[in-house]
Design an enzyme around this catalytic site. Structure first.
Site, PDB file in Angstrom:
ATOM      1  CD  GLU A 185      -2.525  -1.685   2.611  1.00 12.77           C
ATOM      2  OE1 GLU A 185      -2.148  -0.885   3.753  1.00 12.77           O
ATOM      3  OE2 GLU A 185      -2.926  -2.427   2.745  1.00 12.77           O
ATOM      4  CD  GLU A 193      -4.025  -4.310   5.093  1.00 14.90           C
ATOM      5  OE1 GLU A 193      -5.148  -4.614   4.795  1.00 14.90           O
ATOM      6  OE2 GLU A 193      -3.788  -3.217   5.338  1.00 14.90           O
ATOM      7  CG  PHE A 253       1.645  -0.252  10.902  1.00 19.83           C
ATOM      8  CD1 PHE A 253       2.469   0.331  12.094  1.00 19.83           C
ATOM      9  CD2 PHE A 253       1.220   0.934  10.116  1.00 19.83           C
ATOM     10  CE1 PHE A 253       3.084   2.007  11.986  1.00 19.83           C
ATOM     11  CE2 PHE A 253       1.372   2.082  10.055  1.00 19.83           C
ATOM     12  CZ  PHE A 253       2.114   2.625  10.958  1.00 19.83           C
ATOM     13  CG  ASP A 296      -0.152  -3.479  15.020  1.00 17.73           C
ATOM     14  OD1 ASP A 296      -0.307  -3.209  16.263  1.00 17.73           O
ATOM     15  OD2 ASP A 296       0.923  -3.100  14.452  1.00 17.73           O
ATOM     16  CG  PHE A 297      -2.303  -3.469   9.302  1.00 20.60           C
ATOM     17  CD1 PHE A 297      -2.858  -2.987  10.407  1.00 20.60           C
ATOM     18  CD2 PHE A 297      -1.647  -2.700   8.167  1.00 20.60           C
ATOM     19  CE1 PHE A 297      -2.714  -1.527  10.638  1.00 20.60           C
ATOM     20  CE2 PHE A 297      -1.785  -1.124   8.587  1.00 20.60           C
ATOM     21  CZ  PHE A 297      -2.313  -0.638   9.702  1.00 20.60           C
ATOM     22  CG  HIS A 306      -1.090   1.711  13.744  1.00 22.13           C
ATOM     23  ND1 HIS A 306      -2.432   1.511  13.739  1.00 22.13           N
ATOM     24  CD2 HIS A 306      -1.045   2.062  12.439  1.00 22.13           C
ATOM     25  CE1 HIS A 306      -3.090   1.744  12.704  1.00 22.13           C
ATOM     26  NE2 HIS A 306      -2.187   2.100  11.832  1.00 22.13           N
TER      27      HIS A 306
END
Lengths: 324, 337
Positions: free
Chosen positions: B29, B71, B94, B96-97, B140
């Protein structure tokens, strides 16, 4: 109908091979010789075959848990594929994949996949070879009506559309997501229409008619090769048997099963069309039938008599040899 | 030899590998950042943290591929591309994703080689940002590398400085298995000596940053810098610490840790992941199993508490293990009897 006789014979052989193979698997499952469970492709033979006759070995497909038909239509090695279903050491995946994870990279079969809808982004990834390397390549994902509700499929369609990648999203609407009918689970009820919303041409056709599938596939493949991006093909053809072998199918009637087997048999429909048009003699197809029956019988016997993997292989091929 | 930042080292590794091998491409992205849009004018951003700056200008849109915010599609496309012969570098902005795309990582890419009988390799690098310390809050700032390291088929690296970041990334790109490359966001501006030429830091090889006799301290990622700030105080207290940066968590250089503990008899692990089933607890478990008779004190793991990463600066500071905690834990181990 503009197909050469060779191509018609090829198409019939692919479809019939799937039928004979799956009927044999059904018998073997009933005898208890097949490890774990299997999902039969009978009733949908024209879909995999109609798509795959338009692809070559360099083109890729990404398959589903109901993947035997896709393997055979893509000309995977029959004996090694059978061995894999029986989890044998000489199977395509050395016995570690089994029915729901068969792959044959040598013919561009990127794998059956037991995570519903997960194959769609993988097919998109294979198609990136056109963009990154300039390769002449088409990549097809087979996606059930159940999988059509997965986010992975939506993301894959959008990415393929945005990047104009050579992907065929082949929706196999077989009427049921496991036990749940498409009339219940599919919001809006129009899978091809959803694909159109992502900006790609889409088709909606009878999946028991080989010629309908093949004609759409030929157009979509041509567009993809020219760099004009993805297409979607929704093929409607109910599966003849349960979600898995042993499924008592309480969710549908005996009458429904009788009707589809009588009126929607892809092999009968194909035979009627080519014989009526005088393209292929019935006797020629009968010879193919006999040949396939013995080939499949031999493959199954060979598989059943071949060894399981050595226990020492349990932890091999997790990583590249010597790298971990 | 020139001084470069951790961020510059990462970019340089990608540029060198993309020049070397036309199969290497980057997908994610905003990695060019606007370049894909019609009528774009101005300089491509190279992602929100500038980690892909300059790649688009050098290699163009065919190999520096901006994607929608999807993602699952990014990770799945990268997995599929790798299985069919390309060498993708996929950016998960990140770490976290991973929650929205983990299927493609752990059910797909990680398992291809095993479940398809070694028919093909999966040369995929997932570059992703980890870590607390700059106030990004609960979604994040996490360091989920223990979860990644738990998955057979994945390799996991955690560079702590610019030199290792470049060498480990080059090794990861050349590796034939999926590698999760964890870039710590608090380290992006860190300076260090980084050779201009291409070089590899091998996966699975740790580094002894300082030799010592009293206690072995294994520090992961950002914790490496924190423990280096403790060395002087520890010496003043008469504690000679041996400091190990494992650099890779999977494969893990367990022999280096065993050898060190056999010498010092004490082990402290500094780990930024959640404490339950943390990577640190795995290290101490292996040490207890393999070199138990060398231990002079119980093993100790310092992690954050079992809570999400908070946004408030004072809470975030309290969340991470700090110099005082490390010194106190080291003293307790040294004085254990």
């Amino acid at each position: 109908m503009q197909l050469s006789k060779d191509k018609l014979i090829d198409a019939y052989t692919r479809m019939k091979k799937i039928r004979v193979f799956e009927e044999t698997m059904r018998d073997e499952f009933a005898k208890g010789t097949v490890p774990a469970f299997i999902h039969l492709y009978i009733g949908q033979e024209a879909i995999a075959s109609g798509i795959c006759v338009e692809l070559n070995d360099n083109d890729t497909i990404a398959s589903t848990h109901r993947g035997h038909g896709h393997c055979l239509a893509k000309n995977s090695n029959l004996e090694r594929m059978t061995m894999e279903i029986f989890c044998r050491a000489d199977g395509l995946c050395e016995g570690k994949g089994g029915s729901m994870h068969i792959a044959d990279l040598s013919v561009g079969m990127l794998g059956a996949n037991a995570i519903v809808g997960a194959n769609a982004p993988i097919a998109v990834g294979a198609a990136l070879r056109q963009r990154v390397m300039g390769e002449n390549l088409v990549s097809a994902a087979f996606i059930g009506d159940g999988a059509s509700n997965q986010g992975a499929v939506f993301e894959a369609m959008n990415l393929a559309s945005v990047l104009k990648l050579p992907v065929l999203f082949v929706f196999e609407n077989n009427g049921y997501a496991e036990f749940t009918g498409v009339d219940y689970h599919c919001g809006g009820g129009d899978i091809a229409g959803r694909a159109e919303g992502f900006g790609m041409p889409s088709y909606k056709l009878d999946g028991s008619d080989f010629f309908a599938v093949q004609e759409a596939a030929a157009e979509a493949v041509e567009r993809a090769r020219k760099g004009e991006g993805p297409s979607a093909i929704e093929c409607y053809a109910k599966r003849w048997y349960g979600h898995f072998e042993g499924d008592p199918q309480h969710y549908r009637t005996k009458e429904e099963l009788e009707t589809i087997r009588k009126d929607n048999d892809p092999l009968i429909i194909f035979r009627q069309k080519v014989e009526e048009a005088g393209l292929v003699e019935s006797s020629e197809l009968d010879i193919i039938d006999d040949d396939l029956t013995s080939k499949v019988f031999n493959a199954v016997e060979k598989a059943k008599n071949s060894p399981l993997p050595n226990v020492e292989e349990l932890t091999t091929n997790v990583y590249e040899k010597g790298s971990y | 030899m020139t001084v470069k930042t951790y961020r510059e080292a990462i970019i340089e590794a990608m540029i060198l590998e993309m020049k070397r091998d036309e199969k290497v491409f980057v997908i994610g992205e905003d990695i060019s950042g606007g370049r894909g849009c019609e009528d774009f004018e101005g300089e491509a951003a190279g992602g929100p943290m500038g980690l892909t700056q300059g790649l688009w200008d050098e290699f163009g849109a065919k190999r520096v591929i901006d994607t929608p915010i999807s993602e699952t599609a990014i990770m799945g496309a990268a997995a599929g591309a790798a299985l069919s012969g390309l060498r993708p570098i996929a950016e998960l902005m990140f770490s976290d994703f991973f929650g929205v795309c983990f299927d493609q990582i752990y059910n797909q890419a990680a398992k291809f080689r095993f479940m398809y009988g070694d028919q093909g390799a999966t040369p995929l690098v997932i570059r992703t940002m980890i870590g607390a310390g700059i106030g990004c809050g609960p979604q994040h700032s996490q360091s989920p590398y223990s979860i990644f390291a738990n998955i057979p088929g994945l390799k996991v690296v955690t560079p702590s400085n610019p030199y290792d970041a470049k060498g480990l990334l080059i090794s990861s790109i050349r590796d034939n298995d999926p590698v999760i490359f964890c870039e710590h966001k608090a380290l992006l501006g860190m300076d260090g000596e980084v050779p201009d030429e291409s070089y590899e830091v091998p996966l699975g090889k740790g580094k002894i940053l300082k030799e010592g006799n009293d206690i072995s301290i294994v520090a992961i990622g950002q914790m490496v810098g924190v423990v280096q700030n403790c060395i002087k105080s520890l010496e003043e207290k008469g504690i000679s610490a041996e400091i190990i940066d494992p650099r890779s968590l999977s494969p893990f250089d367990d022999e280096m840790v065993y050898d060190s503990v056999e010498k010092t008899g004490r082990l402290l692990v500094l780990d930024e992941s959640n404490p339950v089933c943390s990577f640190g607890s795995w290290i101490t478990s292996m040490v207890s199993e393999e070199v138990f008779s060398s231990l002079k004190a119980p093993t100790k793991v310092l992690t954050p508490p079992h809570c999400p990463v908070p946004a408030a600066p004072n809470l975030e500071a309290a969340y991470l293990p700090d110099v005082e905690t490390i010194i106190s834990a080291s003293e307790n181990l040294k004085n254990y009897s």
